[in-house]
Design a protein around this motif. Sequence first.
Motif, PDB file in Angstrom:
ATOM      1  N   LEU A  18       0.838  -1.190   0.134  1.00 40.71           N
ATOM      2  CA  LEU A  18       0.046  -0.065   0.046  1.00 40.71           C
ATOM      3  C   LEU A  18       0.803   1.275  -0.212  1.00 40.71           C
ATOM      4  N   ARG A  19       0.452   2.268  -0.263  1.00 41.97           N
ATOM      5  CA  ARG A  19       1.119   3.670  -0.294  1.00 41.97           C
ATOM      6  C   ARG A  19       0.022   4.591   0.144  1.00 41.97           C
ATOM      7  N   LEU A  20       0.220   4.976   1.432  1.00 44.90           N
ATOM      8  CA  LEU A  20      -0.382   6.039   2.064  1.00 44.90           C
ATOM      9  C   LEU A  20       0.071   7.477   1.871  1.00 44.90           C
ATOM     10  N   SER A  21      -0.929   8.476   1.610  1.00 46.50           N
ATOM     11  CA  SER A  21      -0.359   9.780   1.463  1.00 46.50           C
ATOM     12  C   SER A  21      -1.119  10.670   2.715  1.00 46.50           C
ATOM     13  N   CYS A  22      -0.432  11.677   2.727  1.00 46.82           N
ATOM     14  CA  CYS A  22      -0.812  12.656   3.795  1.00 46.82           C
ATOM     15  C   CYS A  22      -1.035  14.053   3.066  1.00 46.82           C
ATOM     16  N   ILE A  69       9.446   6.201   3.948  1.00 48.24           N
ATOM     17  CA  ILE A  69       8.722   7.491   4.153  1.00 48.24           C
ATOM     18  C   ILE A  69       9.276   8.329   2.965  1.00 48.24           C
ATOM     19  N   SER A  70       8.442   8.979   2.091  1.00 49.02           N
ATOM     20  CA  SER A  70       8.921  10.255   1.408  1.00 49.02           C
ATOM     21  C   SER A  70       8.107  11.251   1.440  1.00 49.02           C
ATOM     22  N   LYS A  71       8.674  12.483   0.958  1.00 46.09           N
ATOM     23  CA  LYS A  71       7.707  13.671   0.750  1.00 46.09           C
ATOM     24  C   LYS A  71       7.729  14.275  -0.438  1.00 46.09           C
ATOM     25  N   ASP A  72       6.951  15.136  -1.064  1.00 43.31           N
ATOM     26  CA  ASP A  72       6.975  15.953  -2.224  1.00 43.31           C
ATOM     27  C   ASP A  72       6.751  17.360  -1.678  1.00 43.31           C
ATOM     28  N   ASN A  73       7.744  18.008  -1.436  1.00 43.72           N
ATOM     29  CA  ASN A  73       7.594  19.576  -0.893  1.00 43.72           C
ATOM     30  C   ASN A  73       6.564  20.436  -1.798  1.00 43.72           C
ATOM     31  N   ALA A  74       6.898  20.027  -3.163  1.00 49.58           N
ATOM     32  CA  ALA A  74       6.128  20.897  -4.097  1.00 49.58           C
ATOM     33  C   ALA A  74       4.712  20.832  -4.061  1.00 49.58           C
ATOM     34  N   LYS A  75       4.206  19.354  -3.601  1.00 54.02           N
ATOM     35  CA  LYS A  75       3.045  18.944  -3.691  1.00 54.02           C
ATOM     36  C   LYS A  75       2.454  19.426  -2.212  1.00 54.02           C
ATOM     37  N   ASN A  76       3.221  19.140  -1.148  1.00 50.94           N
ATOM     38  CA  ASN A  76       2.936  19.265   0.284  1.00 50.94           C
ATOM     39  C   ASN A  76       2.259  18.195   0.750  1.00 50.94           C
ATOM     40  N   THR A  77       2.756  17.017   0.060  1.00 51.27           N
ATOM     41  CA  THR A  77       2.477  15.784   0.349  1.00 51.27           C
ATOM     42  C   THR A  77       3.610  14.781   1.035  1.00 51.27           C
ATOM     43  N   LEU A  78       3.285  13.742   2.115  1.00 57.31           N
ATOM     44  CA  LEU A  78       3.988  12.920   2.630  1.00 57.31           C
ATOM     45  C   LEU A  78       3.285  11.538   2.341  1.00 57.31           C
ATOM     46  N   TYR A  79       4.343  10.688   2.064  1.00 52.52           N
ATOM     47  CA  TYR A  79       3.978   9.388   1.641  1.00 52.52           C
ATOM     48  C   TYR A  79       4.546   8.304   2.763  1.00 52.52           C
ATOM     49  N   LEU A  80       3.813   7.235   2.559  1.00 54.06           N
ATOM     50  CA  LEU A  80       4.492   5.840   3.363  1.00 54.06           C
ATOM     51  C   LEU A  80       4.327   4.580   2.289  1.00 54.06           C
ATOM     52  N   GLN A  81       5.348   4.302   1.862  1.00 53.40           N
ATOM     53  CA  GLN A  81       5.089   3.028   1.115  1.00 53.40           C
ATOM     54  C   GLN A  81       5.292   1.805   1.896  1.00 53.40           C
ATOM     55  N   ILE A  82       4.187   0.776   2.111  1.00 53.33           N
ATOM     56  CA  ILE A  82       4.266  -0.272   2.794  1.00 53.33           C
ATOM     57  C   ILE A  82       4.476  -1.603   2.098  1.00 53.33           C
ATOM     58  N   ASN A  83       5.428  -2.190   1.917  1.00 53.01           N
ATOM     59  CA  ASN A  83       5.669  -3.433   1.265  1.00 53.01           C
ATOM     60  C   ASN A  83       5.386  -4.859   2.239  1.00 53.01           C
ATOM     61  N   SER A  84       5.216  -5.991   1.799  1.00 55.55           N
ATOM     62  CA  SER A  84       5.212  -7.037   2.377  1.00 55.55           C
ATOM     63  C   SER A  84       4.496  -7.036   3.692  1.00 55.55           C
ATOM     64  N   LEU A  85       3.302  -6.458   3.654  1.00 59.13           N
ATOM     65  CA  LEU A  85       2.369  -6.478   4.516  1.00 59.13           C
ATOM     66  C   LEU A  85       1.971  -7.646   5.255  1.00 59.13           C
ATOM     67  N   LYS A  86       1.704  -7.416   6.747  1.00 58.97           N
ATOM     68  CA  LYS A  86       1.747  -8.527   7.830  1.00 58.97           C
ATOM     69  C   LYS A  86       0.534  -8.140   8.590  1.00 58.97           C
ATOM     70  N   PRO A  87      -0.173  -9.104   9.090  1.00 56.56           N
ATOM     71  CA  PRO A  87      -1.500  -9.052   9.881  1.00 56.56           C
ATOM     72  C   PRO A  87      -1.036  -7.964  11.133  1.00 56.56           C
TER      73      PRO A  87
END
Length: 122
Positions: A18-22, A69-87
């Motif tokens: 999943l990729r979460l955005s803020c 975790i990453s961010k795009d300052n131009a878009k004022n958006t923070l991201y969280l890429q989550i791989n190999s998700l576990k319960p």
Amino acid sequence: HVQLVESGGDSVQAGGSLRLSCAASGYDFSGGCMAWFRQAPGKEREGVAGIRRDGTTTYADSVKGRFTISKDNAKNTLYLQINSLKPEDTAMYYCAARPVAGCLLHASWYNYWGQGTQVTVS
């Protein structure tokens, strides 16, 4: 008025991604520290990743190698890429902002919070 709005949470199977955005408004996105926290039912809020103004990152040991975790300052958006998700990743995920320097993953350090986005892994 600072507003943080998370999105991207979903119900997924173990092993998925999943990729979460803020999206942030009213906040100097290039300053301080921004972070992701999560809270599972009956558990304390846990810091999982933070990113400083210079782009350097910090992670909780429990998620190293799977979360990015990453961010795009131009878009004022923070991201969280989550791989190999576990319960055990099932939780409400929150983004948080701290306008001054310092990026410890302790909830008390952060001034602004979003409303959260739910991640459920089965």
